[in-house]
Design an enzyme around this catalytic site. Structure first.
Site, short mmCIF file in Angstrom:
data_model
loop_
_atom_site.label_atom_id
_atom_site.label_comp_id
_atom_site.label_asym_id
_atom_site.label_seq_id
_atom_site.Cartn_x
_atom_site.Cartn_y
_atom_site.Cartn_z
CD GLU A 103 11.35 32.70 -53.66
OE1 GLU A 103 10.48 31.96 -54.13
OE2 GLU A 103 11.11 33.86 -53.28
CB CYS A 116 17.81 39.83 -58.12
SG CYS A 116 17.40 40.46 -56.50
CB CYS A 123 15.64 39.77 -43.60
SG CYS A 123 16.58 41.32 -43.49
CB CYS A 127 11.72 46.80 -44.16
SG CYS A 127 13.47 47.09 -43.84
CB CYS A 130 10.33 44.00 -46.97
SG CYS A 130 11.38 42.69 -47.62
N GLY A 187 17.44 39.13 -47.56
CA GLY A 187 18.47 39.37 -46.55
C GLY A 187 19.18 40.70 -46.64
CD GLU A 188 21.50 45.14 -44.96
OE1 GLU A 188 20.50 45.72 -45.40
OE2 GLU A 188 22.65 45.34 -45.40
CB SER A 219 20.42 46.81 -52.31
OG SER A 219 19.39 47.49 -51.64
CB SER A 241 16.54 50.18 -48.82
OG SER A 241 16.91 49.15 -49.69
CG LEU A 242 16.31 57.53 -48.49
CD1 LEU A 242 17.38 57.53 -47.42
CD2 LEU A 242 16.53 58.69 -49.46
CG ASN A 316 6.50 44.79 -56.53
OD1 ASN A 316 5.85 45.07 -57.53
ND2 ASN A 316 7.81 44.98 -56.46
CB CYS A 359 11.47 44.83 -55.41
SG CYS A 359 12.36 45.35 -56.82
N1 SAH Z 1 18.02 44.02 -47.59
C1 SAH Z 1 18.53 44.84 -48.61
C2 SAH Z 1 18.46 44.23 -49.99
C3 SAH Z 1 17.21 43.47 -50.37
S1 SAH Z 1 15.71 44.33 -50.63
C4 SAH Z 1 17.83 46.16 -48.61
O1 SAH Z 1 16.86 46.32 -47.90
O2 SAH Z 1 18.31 47.06 -49.31
C5 SAH Z 1 15.79 45.02 -52.27
C6 SAH Z 1 14.92 46.27 -52.43
O3 SAH Z 1 13.52 45.95 -52.54
C7 SAH Z 1 15.04 47.20 -51.25
O4 SAH Z 1 15.16 48.53 -51.66
C8 SAH Z 1 13.73 46.98 -50.55
O5 SAH Z 1 13.44 48.04 -49.71
C9 SAH Z 1 12.78 46.83 -51.70
N2 SAH Z 1 11.50 46.23 -51.32
C10 SAH Z 1 11.23 45.44 -50.26
N3 SAH Z 1 9.92 45.11 -50.25
C11 SAH Z 1 9.35 45.68 -51.33
C12 SAH Z 1 8.04 45.66 -51.88
N4 SAH Z 1 7.07 44.96 -51.32
N5 SAH Z 1 7.81 46.36 -53.00
C13 SAH Z 1 8.82 47.03 -53.62
N6 SAH Z 1 10.08 47.05 -53.16
C14 SAH Z 1 10.36 46.40 -52.02
FE1 SF4 Z 2 15.44 42.82 -44.89
FE2 SF4 Z 2 15.85 44.46 -47.03
FE3 SF4 Z 2 13.44 43.34 -46.59
FE4 SF4 Z 2 14.33 45.26 -44.97
S1 SF4 Z 2 13.86 45.46 -47.17
S2 SF4 Z 2 13.34 43.35 -44.31
S3 SF4 Z 2 16.49 44.80 -44.89
S4 SF4 Z 2 15.33 42.25 -47.04
#
Ligand code: SAH
Ligand code: SF4
Length: 375
Positions: A103, A116, A123, A127, A130, A187-188, A219, A241-242, A316, A359
């Site tokens: 996507e 984006c 991935c 996390c 996510c 993905g990362e 990111s 992504s802290l 989200n 996101c």
């Molecule tokens: N894998 C990379 C880039 C993709 S995620 C990363 O983790 O940075 C893009 C952003 O969306 C990241 O900061 C991720 O932590 C955040 N994210 C993931 N799931 C989410 C959710 N359900 N609600 C809001 N942000 C989310």
């Molecule tokens: Fe992968 Fe980023 Fe989602 Fe973590 S937040 S599972 S690194 S896509």
């Protein structure tokens, strides 16, 4: 036996030159042909050799036989109430038995438009908040597939010279329709470094797609060894992504933290070679998990000495998650603490929720080959 055409999108200039040599283009013409192809592919957005009118008919025919510049199949193209647009793209890449789907999301605002893009199918990280993290890694995208996301989006938005803006496109009032690219999709990206590097260098090439590196943000969840290289070799903006301010909580939310704990991550941020620009820290607001005033103060402490901006992302939800988004008042209180300490702390507006384009909501139905075979 079927002959596979050679892909051109995603190759750098030297590689295009080598490829042209392979199919018998005379050496003395190669540099000129490279320039012409680069212009057609990346300035004009050509998806067919027939459009390349400054090449002879014979050459256009030869190139069509030898090379492929075709676009992925658009499986779905949805536009949210707020104008956010999401494409599900299917790549049936060479030599790959299974087509994959990813996507790509477009977020139009009044004066800018952000695309984006995804870097992997699924991935390998998990996390816990996510949606993509619930899907296994199917495979890395190639540089071609990463770039094609931008080319397809620009095509659909009429964002190449001489193209009309389609009736259904919701875009900024003037100028380019895609002004910013963020690698924040599925993905990362730092686990697919070479392909991302190649694609981003082409996206920022001044004689092609020509997007400034300041308008491209990558990111990462915190793949420390790839961070310095990102600054040095690609030179784009960095987002981290802290999501947590102590190792115990971050281990739970972003499990890669067990491999690269906070102290190492923050050191890598301090050593980021493009530090004259701020690093963005993404912080997802999870109700009663990481959203207290105490967490906000700890965040300020953690960021000391790093030019930073903190993006607060309302969580989200997605089907099956146990997390909830923090109350608005909590998020605002958190933002105020961080802001008073001198850091910009915008609360990200949730966009495209109605089409699961926000996101962390991206996911595709692609399955890994191994899974498919055992079905
Ligand atoms: N894998 C990379 C880039 C993709 S995620 C990363 O983790 O940075 C893009 C952003 O969306 C990241 O900061 C991720 O932590 C955040 N994210 C993931 N799931 C989410 C959710 N359900 N609600 C809001 N942000 C989310
Ligand atoms: Fe992968 Fe980023 Fe989602 Fe973590 S937040 S599972 S690194 S896509």
């Amino acid at each position: 036996m079927s002959f596979e055409k050679l892909p051109l999108v995603g190759l750098n200039r030297d590689e295009i030159a080598e490829t042209l040599q392979l199919v018998g283009i005379p050496i003395r013409h190669i540099q000129m042909r490279v320039r012409q192809l680069w212009h057609w592919l990346y300035v004009r957005g050509a998806s067919s050799f027939d459009d390349m009118f400054n090449l002879s008919k014979e050459l256009r025919e030869k190139f069509s036989e030898d090379f492929s510049i075709t676009r992925p199949k658009i499986m779905t193209d949805r536009i949210s109430k707020d104008g956010t647009r999401k494409w599900l793209l299917r790549f049936s890449t060479r030599g790959n038995a299974f087509p994959v789907e990813i996507e790509t999301v477009y977020i139009p605002e009044k004066e800018r438009g952000t695309l984006c893009i995804s870097s992997q199918v699924g991935c390998s990280l998990t996390c816990s908040f996510c949606h993509t993290g619930t899907q296994r890694l199917v495979r890395n995208l190639t540089a071609e597939e990463i770039l094609l996301q931008l080319l397809v989006a620009r095509e659909c938005l009429g964002d190449f010279p001489g193209r009309n803006i389609p009736d259904n496109a919701i875009v900024p009032v003037k100028g380019r329709k895609i002004t910013n690219v963020v690698v924040m999709g599925m993905g990362e990206p730092l686990y697919n470094f070479e392909a991302i590097k190649k694609a981003l260098l082409i996206i920022s090439d001044g004689e092609g797609l020509s997007l400034s590196k300041r308008r491209i943000t990558l990111s990462t969840s915190g793949v420390v060894p790839g961070m310095y290289r990102t600054g040095k070799e690609i030179g784009v903006m960095l987002a981290i992504s802290l999501h947590a301010t102590d190792d115990a909580l971050r281990n739970r939310l972003v499990p890669i933290n067990k491999k690269y704990p906070l102290a190492e991550l923050m050191d890598a941020c301090r050593n980021y070679p493009v530090l004259r620009h701020r690093i963005t820290f993404e912080y997802v607001m999870l109700k009663d998990i990481n959203d207290s005033a105490d967490h906000a103060r700890k965040l300020v402490d953690l960021l000391k000495g790093i030019p930073a901006k903190i993006n607060l992302i309302p969580f989200n939800p997605w089907p099956g998650t146990n997390y909830q988004c923090s109350d608005r008042q909590r998020i605002e209180q958190f933002a105020a603490i961080v802001n008073t300490a001198g850091y910009a702390s915008p609360i990200r507006t949730t966009r495209g929720n109605d089409i699961l384009a926000a996101c962390g909501q991206l996911k595709s139905l692609s399955r890994s080959a191994s899974k498919k075979m055992s079905d």
